[in-house]
Design a protein around this motif. Structure first.
Motif, PDB file in Angstrom:
ATOM      1  N   SER A 161       1.019  -1.310  -0.261  1.00  0.00           N
ATOM      2  CA  SER A 161      -0.077   0.052  -0.028  1.00  0.00           C
ATOM      3  C   SER A 161       0.957   1.364  -0.194  1.00  0.00           C
ATOM      4  O   SER A 161       0.304   2.381  -0.312  1.00  0.00           O
ATOM      5  N   LYS A 162       2.149   1.105   0.298  1.00  0.00           N
ATOM      6  CA  LYS A 162       3.071   2.158   0.504  1.00  0.00           C
ATOM      7  C   LYS A 162       4.288   2.004  -0.391  1.00  0.00           C
ATOM      8  O   LYS A 162       4.771   2.945  -0.825  1.00  0.00           O
ATOM      9  N   GLU A 163       4.561   0.842  -0.634  1.00  0.00           N
ATOM     10  CA  GLU A 163       5.713   0.656  -1.829  1.00  0.00           C
ATOM     11  C   GLU A 163       5.213  -0.139  -2.999  1.00  0.00           C
ATOM     12  O   GLU A 163       4.175  -0.584  -2.911  1.00  0.00           O
ATOM     13  N   ALA A 164       6.325  -0.421  -3.939  1.00  0.00           N
ATOM     14  CA  ALA A 164       6.143  -1.181  -5.068  1.00  0.00           C
ATOM     15  C   ALA A 164       7.251  -2.140  -5.211  1.00  0.00           C
ATOM     16  O   ALA A 164       8.125  -2.094  -4.753  1.00  0.00           O
ATOM     17  N   SER A 165       6.828  -3.344  -5.632  1.00  0.00           N
ATOM     18  CA  SER A 165       7.460  -4.471  -6.124  1.00  0.00           C
ATOM     19  C   SER A 165       7.405  -4.980  -7.343  1.00  0.00           C
ATOM     20  O   SER A 165       6.205  -4.910  -7.969  1.00  0.00           O
ATOM     21  N   PRO A 166       8.358  -5.397  -8.070  1.00  0.00           N
ATOM     22  CA  PRO A 166       8.047  -6.017  -9.445  1.00  0.00           C
ATOM     23  C   PRO A 166       7.322  -7.189  -9.432  1.00  0.00           C
ATOM     24  O   PRO A 166       7.053  -7.936  -8.268  1.00  0.00           O
ATOM     25  N   LEU A 167       6.624  -7.400 -10.242  1.00  0.00           N
ATOM     26  CA  LEU A 167       5.492  -8.543 -10.720  1.00  0.00           C
ATOM     27  C   LEU A 167       4.341  -8.408  -9.960  1.00  0.00           C
ATOM     28  O   LEU A 167       3.301  -9.439 -10.107  1.00  0.00           O
ATOM     29  N   ILE A 179      -6.086   2.662   0.639  1.00  0.00           N
ATOM     30  CA  ILE A 179      -5.781   3.614   1.596  1.00  0.00           C
ATOM     31  C   ILE A 179      -6.822   4.882   1.245  1.00  0.00           C
ATOM     32  O   ILE A 179      -7.282   5.501   1.820  1.00  0.00           O
ATOM     33  N   GLY A 180      -6.803   4.856  -0.269  1.00  0.00           N
ATOM     34  CA  GLY A 180      -7.919   6.099  -0.549  1.00  0.00           C
ATOM     35  C   GLY A 180      -9.297   5.859  -0.225  1.00  0.00           C
ATOM     36  O   GLY A 180     -10.100   6.678   0.531  1.00  0.00           O
ATOM     37  N   LEU A 181      -9.754   4.561  -0.182  1.00  0.00           N
ATOM     38  CA  LEU A 181     -11.140   4.544   0.101  1.00  0.00           C
ATOM     39  C   LEU A 181     -11.094   4.532   1.657  1.00  0.00           C
ATOM     40  O   LEU A 181     -12.141   4.977   2.260  1.00  0.00           O
ATOM     41  N   ALA A 182     -10.352   4.088   2.647  1.00  0.00           N
ATOM     42  CA  ALA A 182     -10.197   4.346   4.129  1.00  0.00           C
ATOM     43  C   ALA A 182     -10.182   5.737   4.450  1.00  0.00           C
ATOM     44  O   ALA A 182     -11.123   6.282   5.407  1.00  0.00           O
ATOM     45  N   LYS A 183      -9.694   6.428   3.585  1.00  0.00           N
ATOM     46  CA  LYS A 183      -9.532   8.114   4.011  1.00  0.00           C
ATOM     47  C   LYS A 183     -11.064   8.882   3.604  1.00  0.00           C
ATOM     48  O   LYS A 183     -11.482   9.548   4.434  1.00  0.00           O
ATOM     49  N   VAL A 184     -11.487   8.228   2.786  1.00  0.00           N
ATOM     50  CA  VAL A 184     -12.894   8.792   2.159  1.00  0.00           C
ATOM     51  C   VAL A 184     -13.967   8.144   3.241  1.00  0.00           C
ATOM     52  O   VAL A 184     -14.892   8.946   3.765  1.00  0.00           O
ATOM     53  N   VAL A 185     -13.924   7.147   3.729  1.00  0.00           N
ATOM     54  CA  VAL A 185     -14.889   6.349   4.746  1.00  0.00           C
ATOM     55  C   VAL A 185     -14.597   7.181   5.987  1.00  0.00           C
ATOM     56  O   VAL A 185     -15.718   7.279   6.730  1.00  0.00           O
ATOM     57  N   ALA A 186     -13.251   7.250   6.320  1.00  0.00           N
ATOM     58  CA  ALA A 186     -13.175   8.239   7.642  1.00  0.00           C
ATOM     59  C   ALA A 186     -13.729   9.638   7.294  1.00  0.00           C
ATOM     60  O   ALA A 186     -14.266  10.203   8.527  1.00  0.00           O
ATOM     61  N   ARG A 187     -13.587  10.243   6.541  1.00  0.00           N
ATOM     62  CA  ARG A 187     -14.129  11.548   6.355  1.00  0.00           C
ATOM     63  C   ARG A 187     -15.690  11.574   6.264  1.00  0.00           C
ATOM     64  O   ARG A 187     -16.140  12.485   7.100  1.00  0.00           O
ATOM     65  N   SER A 196     -12.178   4.606  10.222  1.00  0.00           N
ATOM     66  CA  SER A 196     -11.724   3.770   9.265  1.00  0.00           C
ATOM     67  C   SER A 196     -10.321   3.727   9.258  1.00  0.00           C
ATOM     68  O   SER A 196      -9.651   4.868   9.045  1.00  0.00           O
ATOM     69  N   ASN A 197      -9.513   2.787   9.090  1.00  0.00           N
ATOM     70  CA  ASN A 197      -8.093   2.519   9.099  1.00  0.00           C
ATOM     71  C   ASN A 197      -7.588   1.271   8.287  1.00  0.00           C
ATOM     72  O   ASN A 197      -8.329   0.383   7.859  1.00  0.00           O
ATOM     73  N   VAL A 198      -6.210   1.369   7.941  1.00  0.00           N
ATOM     74  CA  VAL A 198      -5.658   0.306   7.273  1.00  0.00           C
ATOM     75  C   VAL A 198      -4.700  -0.350   7.971  1.00  0.00           C
ATOM     76  O   VAL A 198      -3.678   0.620   8.488  1.00  0.00           O
ATOM     77  N   ILE A 199      -4.441  -1.596   7.899  1.00  0.00           N
ATOM     78  CA  ILE A 199      -3.235  -2.190   8.489  1.00  0.00           C
ATOM     79  C   ILE A 199      -2.498  -2.662   7.361  1.00  0.00           C
ATOM     80  O   ILE A 199      -2.953  -3.143   6.437  1.00  0.00           O
ATOM     81  N   CYS A 200      -1.115  -2.374   7.164  1.00  0.00           N
ATOM     82  CA  CYS A 200      -0.244  -2.717   6.141  1.00  0.00           C
ATOM     83  C   CYS A 200       0.944  -3.755   6.704  1.00  0.00           C
ATOM     84  O   CYS A 200       2.102  -3.209   7.078  1.00  0.00           O
ATOM     85  N   PRO A 201       0.672  -4.988   6.426  1.00  0.00           N
ATOM     86  CA  PRO A 201       1.360  -5.785   6.976  1.00  0.00           C
ATOM     87  C   PRO A 201       2.578  -6.295   5.970  1.00  0.00           C
ATOM     88  O   PRO A 201       2.499  -5.801   4.723  1.00  0.00           O
ATOM     89  N   ASN A 260     -12.294   9.198  17.659  1.00  0.00           N
ATOM     90  CA  ASN A 260     -12.011   9.373  16.239  1.00  0.00           C
ATOM     91  C   ASN A 260     -10.628  10.139  15.832  1.00  0.00           C
ATOM     92  O   ASN A 260     -10.057  10.412  15.014  1.00  0.00           O
ATOM     93  N   ALA A 261      -9.886  10.199  17.122  1.00  0.00           N
ATOM     94  CA  ALA A 261      -8.466  10.703  17.007  1.00  0.00           C
ATOM     95  C   ALA A 261      -7.457   9.756  16.115  1.00  0.00           C
ATOM     96  O   ALA A 261      -6.739  10.362  15.540  1.00  0.00           O
ATOM     97  N   LEU A 262      -8.103   8.417  16.007  1.00  0.00           N
ATOM     98  CA  LEU A 262      -7.226   7.586  15.227  1.00  0.00           C
ATOM     99  C   LEU A 262      -8.227   7.120  14.001  1.00  0.00           C
ATOM    100  O   LEU A 262      -8.994   5.853  14.201  1.00  0.00           O
ATOM    101  N   THR A 263      -8.090   7.784  12.917  1.00  0.00           N
ATOM    102  CA  THR A 263      -8.836   7.332  11.763  1.00  0.00           C
ATOM    103  C   THR A 263      -8.456   7.890  10.591  1.00  0.00           C
ATOM    104  O   THR A 263      -7.652   9.021  10.486  1.00  0.00           O
ATOM    105  N   GLY A 264      -8.559   7.185   9.388  1.00  0.00           N
ATOM    106  CA  GLY A 264      -7.892   7.743   8.292  1.00  0.00           C
ATOM    107  C   GLY A 264      -6.510   7.281   8.182  1.00  0.00           C
ATOM    108  O   GLY A 264      -5.904   8.002   7.196  1.00  0.00           O
ATOM    109  N   GLN A 265      -5.938   6.513   8.946  1.00  0.00           N
ATOM    110  CA  GLN A 265      -4.597   6.276   9.101  1.00  0.00           C
ATOM    111  C   GLN A 265      -4.367   4.886   8.497  1.00  0.00           C
ATOM    112  O   GLN A 265      -5.038   4.100   8.453  1.00  0.00           O
ATOM    113  N   SER A 266      -3.045   4.656   8.023  1.00  0.00           N
ATOM    114  CA  SER A 266      -2.337   3.360   7.725  1.00  0.00           C
ATOM    115  C   SER A 266      -1.214   3.101   8.579  1.00  0.00           C
ATOM    116  O   SER A 266      -0.363   3.800   8.528  1.00  0.00           O
ATOM    117  N   ILE A 267      -1.471   1.894   9.185  1.00  0.00           N
ATOM    118  CA  ILE A 267      -0.223   1.487  10.295  1.00  0.00           C
ATOM    119  C   ILE A 267       0.401   0.176   9.397  1.00  0.00           C
ATOM    120  O   ILE A 267      -0.010  -0.904   9.144  1.00  0.00           O
TER     121      ILE A 267
END
Length: 276
Positions: A161-167, A179-187, A196-201, A260-267
Motif C-alpha cells: 500500500s506504500k511501496e512497489a515491487s516488481p511482478l 488507503i484512498g477508500l479508507a480516507k474517504v470512509v473516515a471523512r 476507518s483505518n488500514v493495516i499494512c503488513p 475519532n483521534a485515530l481514523t483515516g490512518q495506515s499502520i
C-alpha cells in the motif's frame, strides 16, 4: 480479603473493561491465514465473530473451533465480489447478532507477472476481489454502523500500500487504493461515529505468500531461498516474517480505540520492511 477473592474481583473488573467484549466483528477471508487469526484473537477478547469466506466448509470449521455451540461465531459463505451475496451475508450477521461494530476487509488474492505479460482477466479479477469486495462490504456494513452511530472499518492493506515491487502491478495498485477508500470512509463516517483505518503488513507466511515464493523464483530466475532472503526479508530489521498474530493484535487495537483521534490512518506492521 483473601488472595482468591482479590483475584475474583480483579477478574470481574477486567471483564467489565475488555474493549471488544460482546462487540460484533465481520471478517472477510476469515477461514484461513490472517483473517482466521484475527477471528481467533477477537473471539479471545470476547467479541462475537462472523467468519465470511468463499470456502463455506472452512468457514464453518473455523466458527466451530471458536464456538462449537454456535452462539459467538457465525459462518457465512461469501464471495465479496458478488453484491447479492455481500448484502445477504451482512443482513444475516445483523439478524443473528443485532449489530456490526467492526468490519475487517481482509479477503484477497495475488497474481505474479510482469506488466508486459499480465492477462487483463487476471488484473480485473484481483481488482474485483480487493477493491470491489472492500467497497461492497463497507457499503453494507456502514448502513448498520450509521444507524448505531458507531463502528470501525479496518482494511488489510500491505506494505505494498506504500511501496512497489516488481511482478505485482495489480496487487500494488489495489492495496494503494484501499488507503484512498479508507480516507474517504473516515471523512464521511466521522459524523456518524465510524472510524476507518488500514493495516499494512509485511510478508506474512500465509498460503498466499507460500504460493508466491516458487512463482517469484521462476520469474526472477533465482532460488526459492533467495526469494525469501533477498526479496521478502532483505529490508526487514531482523530478517523475520511478520506474523498473523502481529496483524491480529494491531486489528484488535484499532477496533478497540475509543475515539475519532485515530481514523483515516495506515499502520505499517512489517519488521521495518517499510518505514514512514
Amino acid at each position: 480479603m483473601t488472595t482468591l477473592m482479590q483475584s475474583d474481583v480483579l477478574s470481574r473488573h477486567l471483564r467489565r473493561h475488555v474493549p471488544l467484549e460482546n462487540k460484533v466483528a465481520v471478517i472477510t477471508g476469515a477461514a484461513s491465514g490472517i483473517g482466521r487469526e484475527i477471528a481467533l484473537t477477537f473471539a479471545r477478547e470476547g467479541a462475537r465473530v462472523v467468519i465470511a469466506d468463499l470456502d463455506r466448509d472452512a468457514a464453518e470449521a473455523t466458527a466451530c473451533d471458536i464456538d462449537p455451540h454456535a452462539k459467538r461465531a457465525l459462518a457465512i459463505a461469501m464471495d465479496v465480489t458478488d453484491e447479492a451475496q455481500v448484502e445477504a451475508g451482512i443482513y444475516r450477521a445483523i439478524e443473528t447478532f443485532g449489530r456490526i461494530d467492526v468490519l475487517i476487509s481482509n479477503a484477497g488474492i495475488q497474481t505474479i507477472a510482469p506488466v508486459v505479460d499480465l492477462e487483463f482477466a487476471k488484473w480485473k479479477k484481483l481488482m474485483s476481489v480487493h477493491l470491489d469486495g472492500a467497497f461492497l462490504t463497507t457499503r453494507a456494513a456502514l448502513r448498520q454502523m450509521y444507524r448505531q452511530k458507531s463502528g470501525s472499518v479496518i482494511y488489510i492493506g500491505s506494505v505494498h500500500s506504500k511501496e512497489a515491487s516488481p511482478l505485482k502491478a495489480p496487487y500494488v495498485t489495489a492495496k494503494h487504493g484501499l488507503i484512498g477508500l479508507a480516507k474517504v470512509v473516515a471523512r464521511e463516517g466521522g459524523a456518524h461515529g465510524v472510524r476507518s483505518n488500514v493495516i499494512c503488513p509485511g510478508f506474512v507466511r500465509t498460503p498466499l505468500v507460500e504460493k508466491q515464493i516458487p512463482e517469484q523464483a521462476r520469474e526472477l530466475g533465482i532460488s526459492e531461498e533467495d526469494v525469501v532472503r533477498t526479496v521478502m526479508l532483505k529490508e526487514t530489521v531482523d530478517g523475520e516474517f511478520t506474523t498473523a498474530a502481529d496483524v491480529a493484535e494491531t486489528a484488535a487495537f484499532l477496533a478497540a480505540f475509543p475515539s475519532n483521534a485515530l481514523t483515516g490512518q495506515s499502520i505499517v506492521v512489517s519488521h521495518g520492511w517499510s518505514m514512514q
